[in-house]
Structure formats: structure tokens, C-alpha cells
Design a protein around this motif. Structure first.
Motif, mmCIF file in Angstrom:
data_model
loop_
_atom_site.group_PDB
_atom_site.id
_atom_site.type_symbol
_atom_site.label_atom_id
_atom_site.label_comp_id
_atom_site.label_asym_id
_atom_site.label_seq_id
_atom_site.Cartn_x
_atom_site.Cartn_y
_atom_site.Cartn_z
ATOM 1 N N LEU A 172 0.818 -1.228 0.000
ATOM 2 C CA LEU A 172 0.000 0.000 0.000
ATOM 3 C C LEU A 172 0.845 1.269 0.000
ATOM 4 C CD1 LEU A 172 -2.711 -1.058 2.610
ATOM 5 C CD2 LEU A 172 -2.842 -1.189 0.108
ATOM 6 N N ASN A 173 2.172 1.120 -0.016
ATOM 7 C CA ASN A 173 3.037 2.297 0.073
ATOM 8 C C ASN A 173 3.028 3.156 -1.184
ATOM 9 O OD1 ASN A 173 3.972 1.774 2.708
ATOM 10 N ND2 ASN A 173 5.472 0.290 1.928
ATOM 11 N N PHE A 174 2.452 2.621 -2.271
ATOM 12 C CA PHE A 174 2.396 3.389 -3.508
ATOM 13 C C PHE A 174 0.978 3.874 -3.823
ATOM 14 C CE2 PHE A 174 6.100 0.661 -3.825
ATOM 15 C CZ PHE A 174 7.069 1.508 -4.369
ATOM 16 N N SER A 175 0.040 3.671 -2.907
ATOM 17 C CA SER A 175 -1.362 3.978 -3.180
ATOM 18 C C SER A 175 -1.605 5.455 -3.427
ATOM 19 C CB SER A 175 -2.244 3.490 -2.026
ATOM 20 O OG SER A 175 -1.850 4.093 -0.802
ATOM 21 N N VAL A 176 -0.758 6.323 -2.882
ATOM 22 C CA VAL A 176 -0.931 7.748 -3.108
ATOM 23 C C VAL A 176 -0.607 8.124 -4.554
ATOM 24 C CG1 VAL A 176 1.434 8.354 -2.441
ATOM 25 C CG2 VAL A 176 -0.405 10.045 -2.162
ATOM 26 N N VAL A 177 0.152 7.274 -5.247
ATOM 27 C CA VAL A 177 0.522 7.537 -6.642
ATOM 28 C C VAL A 177 -0.586 7.098 -7.589
ATOM 29 C CG1 VAL A 177 2.220 7.083 -8.466
ATOM 30 C CG2 VAL A 177 2.953 7.218 -6.070
ATOM 31 N N GLY A 178 -1.173 5.944 -7.320
ATOM 32 C CA GLY A 178 -2.198 5.401 -8.206
ATOM 33 C C GLY A 178 -2.588 4.015 -7.755
ATOM 34 N N GLU A 179 -2.908 3.148 -8.701
ATOM 35 C CA GLU A 179 -3.293 1.774 -8.369
ATOM 36 C C GLU A 179 -2.602 0.800 -9.302
ATOM 37 O OE1 GLU A 179 -7.383 0.707 -9.186
ATOM 38 O OE2 GLU A 179 -7.610 2.446 -10.507
ATOM 39 N N PHE A 180 -2.525 -0.446 -8.842
ATOM 40 C CA PHE A 180 -1.900 -1.493 -9.633
ATOM 41 C C PHE A 180 -2.936 -2.116 -10.565
ATOM 42 C CE2 PHE A 180 1.010 -1.193 -6.023
ATOM 43 C CZ PHE A 180 2.230 -1.169 -6.683
ATOM 44 N N LEU A 181 -2.593 -2.133 -11.871
ATOM 45 C CA LEU A 181 -3.501 -2.641 -12.891
ATOM 46 C C LEU A 181 -2.753 -3.599 -13.809
ATOM 47 C CD1 LEU A 181 -5.147 0.772 -13.839
ATOM 48 C CD2 LEU A 181 -6.190 -1.023 -12.434
ATOM 49 N N SER A 182 -3.499 -4.351 -14.595
ATOM 50 C CA SER A 182 -2.882 -5.247 -15.560
ATOM 51 C C SER A 182 -2.114 -4.453 -16.608
ATOM 52 C CB SER A 182 -3.948 -6.099 -16.251
ATOM 53 O OG SER A 182 -3.386 -6.814 -17.338
ATOM 54 N N VAL A 183 -0.987 -4.995 -17.042
ATOM 55 C CA VAL A 183 -0.207 -4.357 -18.109
ATOM 56 C C VAL A 183 -1.034 -4.251 -19.383
ATOM 57 C CG1 VAL A 183 1.934 -4.506 -19.468
ATOM 58 C CG2 VAL A 183 1.916 -5.245 -17.087
ATOM 59 N N ARG A 184 -2.069 -5.061 -19.506
ATOM 60 C CA ARG A 184 -2.944 -5.000 -20.680
ATOM 61 C C ARG A 184 -3.558 -3.614 -20.868
ATOM 62 N NH1 ARG A 184 -4.560 -10.326 -22.367
ATOM 63 N NH2 ARG A 184 -3.861 -11.919 -20.884
ATOM 64 N N GLU A 185 -3.683 -2.853 -19.763
ATOM 65 C CA GLU A 185 -4.252 -1.511 -19.857
ATOM 66 C C GLU A 185 -3.453 -0.635 -20.814
ATOM 67 O OE1 GLU A 185 -6.993 -0.185 -18.376
ATOM 68 O OE2 GLU A 185 -7.518 -2.123 -17.515
ATOM 69 N N LEU A 186 -2.145 -0.885 -20.935
ATOM 70 C CA LEU A 186 -1.316 -0.063 -21.810
ATOM 71 C C LEU A 186 -1.516 -0.379 -23.277
ATOM 72 C CD1 LEU A 186 2.146 0.204 -19.998
ATOM 73 C CD2 LEU A 186 0.365 1.924 -20.183
ATOM 74 N N VAL A 187 -2.041 -1.560 -23.583
ATOM 75 C CA VAL A 187 -2.256 -1.924 -24.981
ATOM 76 C C VAL A 187 -3.299 -1.019 -25.606
ATOM 77 C CG1 VAL A 187 -2.920 -3.786 -26.544
ATOM 78 C CG2 VAL A 187 -1.648 -4.309 -24.478
ATOM 79 N N ILE A 188 -4.280 -0.616 -24.822
ATOM 80 C CA ILE A 188 -5.396 0.183 -25.339
ATOM 81 C C ILE A 188 -4.909 1.494 -25.927
ATOM 82 C CG2 ILE A 188 -7.558 1.328 -24.703
ATOM 83 C CD1 ILE A 188 -7.859 -0.762 -22.477
ATOM 84 N N GLY A 189 -3.873 2.082 -25.322
ATOM 85 C CA GLY A 189 -3.367 3.357 -25.811
ATOM 86 C C GLY A 189 -2.547 3.261 -27.074
ATOM 87 N N SER A 190 -2.215 2.025 -27.510
ATOM 88 C CA SER A 190 -1.453 1.800 -28.735
ATOM 89 C C SER A 190 -0.098 2.493 -28.727
ATOM 90 C CB SER A 190 -2.274 2.252 -29.964
ATOM 91 O OG SER A 190 -3.472 1.526 -30.058
ATOM 92 N N ASP A 191 0.480 2.729 -27.548
ATOM 93 C CA ASP A 191 1.836 3.261 -27.448
ATOM 94 C C ASP A 191 2.773 2.060 -27.392
ATOM 95 O OD1 ASP A 191 4.311 4.296 -26.630
ATOM 96 O OD2 ASP A 191 3.372 5.944 -25.545
ATOM 97 N N ASP A 192 3.263 1.650 -28.560
ATOM 98 C CA ASP A 192 4.019 0.406 -28.648
ATOM 99 C C ASP A 192 5.302 0.445 -27.824
ATOM 100 O OD1 ASP A 192 2.097 -0.587 -30.320
ATOM 101 O OD2 ASP A 192 3.196 -0.187 -32.167
ATOM 102 N N GLU A 193 5.992 1.579 -27.815
ATOM 103 C CA GLU A 193 7.256 1.683 -27.085
ATOM 104 C C GLU A 193 7.034 1.564 -25.576
ATOM 105 O OE1 GLU A 193 10.211 4.390 -29.818
ATOM 106 O OE2 GLU A 193 8.796 5.429 -28.506
ATOM 107 N N LEU A 194 6.012 2.235 -25.085
ATOM 108 C CA LEU A 194 5.729 2.199 -23.655
ATOM 109 C C LEU A 194 5.272 0.810 -23.231
ATOM 110 C CD1 LEU A 194 5.726 4.057 -21.169
ATOM 111 C CD2 LEU A 194 3.315 4.526 -21.620
ATOM 112 N N PHE A 195 4.419 0.191 -24.052
ATOM 113 C CA PHE A 195 3.963 -1.157 -23.736
ATOM 114 C C PHE A 195 5.129 -2.139 -23.733
ATOM 115 C CE2 PHE A 195 2.432 -5.364 -25.111
ATOM 116 C CZ PHE A 195 1.589 -5.654 -24.058
ATOM 117 N N ALA A 196 6.058 -2.001 -24.693
ATOM 118 C CA ALA A 196 7.210 -2.892 -24.765
ATOM 119 C C ALA A 196 8.077 -2.780 -23.512
ATOM 120 C CB ALA A 196 8.034 -2.597 -26.016
ATOM 121 N N MET A 197 8.269 -1.554 -23.018
ATOM 122 C CA MET A 197 9.085 -1.382 -21.813
ATOM 123 C C MET A 197 8.353 -1.918 -20.588
ATOM 124 S SD MET A 197 12.043 -0.511 -20.736
ATOM 125 C CE MET A 197 12.781 0.498 -22.042
ATOM 126 N N ALA A 198 7.045 -1.729 -20.539
ATOM 127 C CA ALA A 198 6.267 -2.285 -19.427
ATOM 128 C C ALA A 198 6.317 -3.808 -19.460
ATOM 129 C CB ALA A 198 4.824 -1.794 -19.497
#
Length: 275
Positions: free
Chosen positions: A71-97
Motif C-alpha cells: 500500500l506504500n504506492f497507493s498515493v501515486v495510483g493503483e496497480f492494474l494489468s499491463v494489458r491496460e497499456l495496450v489500449i493506448g497503442s503506445d508500442d514503445e511504452l507497452f514494450a518497456m512495461a
């Protein structure tokens, strides 16, 4: 020479890939945390495994491995599936994730040597685990897969498995077996799953798919012979679909969607070509 365990500099803007239980930390805007370490509300990173994993857009990228339910990172955001990055079609960011997730899976699962059972140590100049007892060294595992969009005139072969969302169809895919050329994998997987022979396979593109560690190699091919007979152990249903009347298909950004759209573009180009 890369030093994966070098400490992030306080005055260095960077991308921060925080992984917990296989999920990725994202801000409320569904973004990867980015910026100066001293300006981000992170806990003390001395308590976490932090790994330099490369550069993205001239910025260093760091993997932070958090415990499940941290829970130490909860102030930043939440933990989600890496699949969420596919939707944005940012191939470079998804590849690094994808790279971050695969390394986060690799390190804790290779604490002990698979050859002699001794404790392994992280190598400090590359991402690897080394056994000083028997000198066995391990690197992050990558499992090669083929994925292929097959056409028959203006039709495309699509199928669905139990893993797909309800009503969604996709192209055929399968793992490469040990010692097997990709051409053999293509022919074998298509015959096993659909009972047909293909011809003129063409490589198109690849995509890292970290669920958990696949590298998808995408092809286009043409039907050669045979009637579709879907393997009931692999798939629920499938068949030929008119390219202008497709069912629900995988979301944009996925390699399956890109192959389907590439095939559709080629078929449409043929349709509009002057006679």
C-alpha cells in the motif's frame, strides 16, 4: 556496460515501472509514473529491489519490485494489468512495461539454481542470476509464439477459445516447440487447430506479450486446402468471416488486431485496384 542495480539519481527524470503481484502501478490518468524521484511520493527505495531496465525517449527506466498488496504506492495510483497499456497503442511504452513485468517475474523465481539447488546471486553488470557453486547462469525466459491471420478470398479465419471475452474472436496462435523452425510451427499449429493447409506465409511484425513471457511473431498467410475443423480441446468455435463483417475482435494495440487490420487493408486495396 549496463549496471542494472545502479541507484537512480535524485536529479534524473525517469520512468518508474512499479510491479506488484504481476500488476503495474498507474496514475489516475492511466499513465506510468514519470519525473524526478525526489518529487514523487514514493516510499524509501532502499527497501525495494530497484533495477535499471533501459531507456525510453532519452529517459532512464527503472523497475521497482513491490510486495503483493503493498500500500506504500497507493498515493501515486493503483496497480492494474499491463494489458491496460495496450489500449493506448503506445508500442514503445507497452514494450518497456512488458520488459519490466518479465524481469519482475524472473528475479524472484530464480533465487535457487535449477541445476544444483544452491542459492543464486544477481549479476551486477547484466540482468541475469548466477550460481557460484556450479557456475550455472540464467537469463529472463522468452517463449516464442507464432500468430497468423489467414485469408481465403475476402474471408479471414477467426476462432475463439475459453480465454477470450464473450463473443470475441481472434486469429490462430501457438507456441514454437524446441528445435522447430517458425515455418514448421505455422503449418503445424494451423493444421492442429483448424485442420487446413496454408501457403505463402509472410512475416509482418512482432510484439512482446508478458502473460507471462511470450514473444509473439505475426504472419499473414493464405488458405491452400482443406475444410476447417476446429480442435475442441484448443478452441470453442471458429470459421471463415467476411472481411467487411467481422465479429468482435481483439482491441487496437494488440498484435492480433494489427494483423487483422493489415489483412483487411490489403484486401480492400485489391478491391479498389483498377482493372
Amino acid at each position: 556496460m549496463t549496471k542494472p542495480y545502479q541507484r537512480p539519481a535524485a536529479d534524473e527524470p525517469a520512468w518508474w515501472f512499479v510491479i506488484s503481484g504481476g500488476e503495474l502501478l498507474m496514475t489516475e490518468e492511466r499513465q506510468i509514473p514519470h519525473g524526478f524521484l525526489e518529487e514523487l511520493p514514493f516510499p524509501d527505495l532502499n527497501d525495494y529491489t530497484t533495477v535499471y531496465i533501459g531507456e525510453l525517449r532519452e529517459r532512464s527506466c527503472y523497475l521497482i519490485i513491490a510486495d503483493f498488496g503493498d500500500l506504500n504506492f497507493s498515493v501515486v495510483g493503483e496497480f492494474l494489468s499491463v494489458r491496460e497499456l495496450v489500449i493506448g497503442s503506445d508500442d514503445e511504452l507497452f514494450a518497456m512495461a512488458a520488459r519490466a513485468k518479465q524481469i519482475a517475474d524472473f528475479l524472484p523465481t530464480h533465487r535457487y539454481c535449477g541445476r544444483c539447488g544452491a542459492r543464486m546471486q544477481a549479476v551486477d553488470w547484466e540482468i541475469a542470476m548466477h550460481c557460484h557453486t556450479c557456475q550455472h547462469r540464467c537469463y529472463p525466459r522468452i517463449s516464442p509464439c507464432i500468430i497468423v491471420a489467414i485469408r481465403k478470398g475476402r474471408q479471414i479465419l477467426l476462432a475463439r477459445s475459453k480465454r477470450h471475452p464473450k463473443g470475441q474472436y481472434s486469429v490462430l496462435a501457438g507456441f514454437v516447440e524446441a528445435g522447430e523452425p517458425l515455418e514448421t510451427t505455422l503449418a503445424r499449429e494451423v493444421m492442429e487447430e483448424a485442420g487446413i493447409r496454408i501457403k505463402n506465409p509472410r512475416y509482418v511484425l512482432s510484439q512482446s506479450w508478458p502473460f507471462p513471457n511470450s514473444l509473439m511473431m505475426g504472419f499473414l498467410a493464405e488458405w491452400e486446402s482443406g475444410d476447417v475443423r476446429i480442435d475442441p480441446f484448443e478452441l470453442e468455435e471458429g470459421g471463415w468471416f467476411d472481411i467487411d463483417h467481422l465479429p468482435l475482435i481483439p482491441q487496437p494495440g494488440t498484435i492480433a488486431n494489427k494483423l487483422i487490420m493489415r489483412l483487411k487493408a490489403e484486401i480492400d486495396q485489391e478491391k479498389n485496384r483498377p482493372i
